[in-house]
Write a protein that holds these residues in place. Sequence first.
Motif, short mmCIF file in Angstrom:
data_model
loop_
_atom_site.label_atom_id
_atom_site.label_comp_id
_atom_site.label_asym_id
_atom_site.label_seq_id
_atom_site.Cartn_x
_atom_site.Cartn_y
_atom_site.Cartn_z
N HIS A 1 -6.52 55.02 34.31
CA HIS A 1 -5.07 54.79 34.24
C HIS A 1 -4.53 54.19 35.54
CE1 HIS A 1 -0.96 55.42 32.95
NE2 HIS A 1 -0.72 55.79 34.20
N GLU B 1 -7.67 58.21 29.99
CA GLU B 1 -6.93 58.49 31.23
C GLU B 1 -7.71 58.09 32.48
OE1 GLU B 1 -3.64 60.06 33.31
OE2 GLU B 1 -3.92 59.42 31.24
N ASP C 1 -14.70 65.25 35.19
CA ASP C 1 -13.99 64.28 34.37
C ASP C 1 -15.04 63.39 33.72
OD1 ASP C 1 -11.95 62.93 33.17
OD2 ASP C 1 -11.02 62.23 35.01
N SER D 1 -4.23 51.86 30.81
CA SER D 1 -5.61 52.09 31.20
C SER D 1 -6.39 50.79 31.18
CB SER D 1 -6.26 53.10 30.26
OG SER D 1 -5.68 54.37 30.46
N THR E 1 -12.89 59.12 28.81
CA THR E 1 -11.48 59.38 28.51
C THR E 1 -10.65 58.14 28.81
OG1 THR E 1 -10.84 60.17 30.69
CG2 THR E 1 -11.80 61.80 29.19
N GLN F 1 -11.89 64.83 38.24
CA GLN F 1 -10.46 64.60 38.27
C GLN F 1 -9.91 65.42 39.44
OE1 GLN F 1 -7.47 63.23 38.16
NE2 GLN F 1 -7.75 62.88 35.99
N ASN G 1 -7.63 53.05 39.68
CA ASN G 1 -7.17 54.43 39.71
C ASN G 1 -7.87 55.18 40.85
OD1 ASN G 1 -6.06 56.87 39.06
ND2 ASN G 1 -7.22 57.16 37.18
#
Lengths: 276, 381
Positions: B312, B309, B303, B317, B307, B284, A237
């Motif tokens: 991801h 996310e 962030d 994830s 989490t 983030q 990511n």
Amino acid sequence: MALAPDPMLPRRARVLASRQDTRDTWTLELELDGAAPLPFAPGQFNMLWPFGVGEAPISICGDPAEPARIVHTVRAVGAVSQAIAAAAPGAVLGLRGPFGHGWPTVQAIGHDVLIVAGGIGLAPLRPVILELLAHRGQYGRAALLYGARTPADALYGHELDAWRARGLQVLTTVDVADRAWTGAVGVVTRLIPRAEVDPARTVAMVCGPDVMMRFTAQELTARGFPAARVHLSLERNMRCAVALCGHCQYGPTLLCRDGPVLTWERLRPLTSVREL
Amino acid sequence: MTAPPTLRLARADLDALLDAVRADGWTVLGPTVREEAIVYDRVDRAADLPAGWTDVQAPGRYRLERRADEALFGYAVGPHSWKRALHPADVRLWRASRTADGFAVDDAPPAAERTAFLGVRACELAAIAIQDRVLLDGPYPDPIYRARREATLLIAVQCGTAGGTCFCASMNTGPGVTGGADLTLTELLEPAHAFVVEVGSPRGAAIVARLASPPPPATEPERAAAGAVVARTAASMGRTLDDPARVPAALQETYDHPRWDDVAQRCLTCANCTMVCPTCFCTQVSDTTDLTGDHAERWRRWDSCFTLEFTHVHGGSVRQTARSRYRQWLTHKLSTWHDQFGTSGCVGCGRCITWCPVGIDITEEVRALLAPAAPAPGGAQ
């Protein structure tokens, strides 16, 4: 000395042409304002931003010798990549980059070169192929092993013959064939014994799904390709692309800074760790 | 060159020092009591400081209590860290509008108000040095952090009390201040309430030079008393990270250790530890648009690797389980941070222990992970 432009600020990149490659994949050609060149190393990526939708890291797949013509092949899988893929000629995308540490094209000079790609993994390797063919005499033997899900999912079909004619051994395989397909069927690792390269003097570059890369790297090392000369391009990511946001960590590495291309020697101990 | 002077400032003259700081153009942030915790906020007078308060900290527990004296700095660190001021939780990077030829980006260069941090502890100086490494020494220094960092005056305070979850002594980051501050204060409560002040930089010297009545040099007994404050705090620290030199490499051999399953049974993945940590830097990067769709903004927000996310990618994830997310946080902090930035990511401040709602103790987890394997149940094979 002028300050470098803020790497967090997107530049305008206008879509010059768009071509649908497969069911879900498009290739865009873009140009910065004033056709400014964007020099890049094969394997680097840009962050593309369809206005107001979000940003995604996309590998550069154009010709390093033509840095003003920015080429991206995009698979439409999420909101952002769908919006990028749908960008028509004349549309303007935001662009940050290029970022990352790419393929070892300089280290490969004087060596045989083996390129192994799965699906859209061929896109970030296309600049390597173009650079290798442009300086064909500097490299030893060279082979491309390309696996796709079906013949209709294969990328750059129109270019494969041209590459073959210019001195690249090209072998293809598909997981599922159709009636017209006369080539190999099965996973790409089964093509490795047919590659006409000398393992001991080869630089290998591998890109595709995580599982495909892991099996390919294992097969290559089993056949005598040194792990330090097997290179993989990883996907995680990427959010900031400038090693500040922490999202693309992969164990001891920050992939946007240390990768996305890393050697199997470095990756091997990490790939066995689940959910790293 | 003479050695930087060590001065004696009476408690009654602390306001004069704060006036001098402000007269030099700095806004002062410092510890103050808000909602039953000691947090960093604007401090104009010495009376704004938490006089006579201390904190009682334990895993998952934080309470303020009265002290028997009127000490101004008689507590450990609270839920805030200076990260809030240097690496803000929420910052707009730029905004953009649609135009005939695509879009135009409006980016104001980062501005920062000259800010003095009062009461910076040794562990926090170490944390700021770590954030400097992460945010300034990489290939792309963060201009927002840099602007704020350059506009910061650091007034340190040596710790006179070890908090219940502190372990800085074993991390070699405290409790004594060893550099990096513009001024360093040590609070003495007897025979008279006063501060021993060490000048650590020309900026610190400029503040002292503004004082109308220059403070006298500290006497030898006063300097010795200041040294004793730090020694006493170090000696009373009840928690340690065992064998920190061995930890970074050893942790990378524990990825399959059953202890990760054990801690995952307790961890709520609430992200409190990352929010209170003075070095956790992850952010983030997200876009917003207005209802017309013609105006977009990019924001950077804190962030947390806890989490789902956070990792991801197309297909889901990477770190699905609490086990993998806690393991990422702990191994990053104490091990892979070294690989990435050439320093530990932990300063031993203990905040992650105190503010964990279930009281997970990072030092205890490391001890369990690195303990020699226990004999298998059932005896020898």
